[in-house]
Design an enzyme around this catalytic site. Structure first.
Site: not given
Ligand code: GLP
Length: 233
Positions: A66, A134, A136, A141
């Site tokens: 993403d 949440n 995702h 989402e």
């Molecule tokens: C963002 C990214 C996700 C990732 C998530 C978790 O939302 N778009 O792809 O999995 O962060 O982030 P973290 O690893 O910092 O908790």
């Protein structure tokens, strides 16, 4: 789903072992990559192994999950910048074999071209995932249909609040993102999901043993035949 539970350091090394084995067997593997704080230990270990001559990314192709809409590669919160800094610039990868969705082209044509490029590369061998608080995946989402392919999505307030810490203020946090769809993710031959820390415990439980529902996007992984979940205690 196979669960691997150990210290954060150990699970990073165990996940790195999976990449080492894949690259030994298939040096031109196609890797689906993720950003966030969770994969940093894994990336550091892959960089270390590459510098030590134990693995090579020389023939690898990558596709990231993403990107924020509106941020270009030079923006220090863009996911392209994150990947360059934390992995690509430190290993022997060919930059033109690395793909991150463009945050500047939000057309439907660009989204479908991203899915087509993954197919043309032969599909993803291992897709790395984190999980949002949440549930995702990427930026899919809650409520995103399981059949989604790469798309532009609006970020929820909770996600924007969670990432506010990386920006000067909430209104600097992008409102939209481009993300691989859930179907794009599910097409990968193997999925490695990593989640660390108590804040993720509740959502990990829902992902692993709750109802399979678009309200918890990560629950779709219960339907995939080859998922490994790397967790700390
Ligand atoms: C963002 C990214 C996700 C990732 C998530 C978790 O939302 N778009 O792809 O999995 O962060 O982030 P973290 O690893 O910092 O908790």
């Amino acid at each position: 789903m196979k669960l691997i539970i150990d210290t954060a350091e150990k699970v990073a090394a165990l996940a790195a072992d999976r990449y080492t084995a894949l690259l030994d067997q298939k040096p031109d593997a196609v890797l689906g990559l993720a950003t966030g704080s969770t994969p940093l230990g894994l990336y550091a270990e892959l960089v270390r192994r590459c510098k030590a001559g134990q693995i090579s990314f020389g023939r690898v192709t990558t596709f990231n999950l993403d990107e924020y809409v509106g941020l270009d590669a030079a923006h220090d919160q863009s996911y392209r910048y994150f990947m360059n800094t934390n992995l690509f610039d430190q290993v022997d990868i060919r930059k033109d074999a690395t793909h991150v969705p463009s945050g500047l082209d939000t057309s439907a044509a660009a989204a479908s071209a991203y899915d087509e490029a993954i197919k043309a590369a032969g599909g993803i061998d291992i897709q790395l995932l984190g999980i949002g608080n949440n549930g995702h995946l990427g930026f899919n989402e809650p409520g995103t249909p399981f059949g989604s392919t790469t798309l532009v999505v609006e970020l929820t307030d909770s996600t924007r609040q969670a990432y506010k810490r990386f920006f000067a203020s909430l209104d600097q946090v992008p409102t939209h993102a481009v993300t691989m769809g859930l179907k794009t993710i599910m097409n990968a031959r193997c999925i490695i999901l990593m989640a660390l820390g108590t804040a993720k415990a509740e959502i990990v439980k829902k992902m692993v043993s709750g109802d399979v529902t678009p309200l918890v996007p990560a629950s779709v992984l219960q339907l995939h035949p080859n998922v490994e979940v790397y967790l700390d205690h």
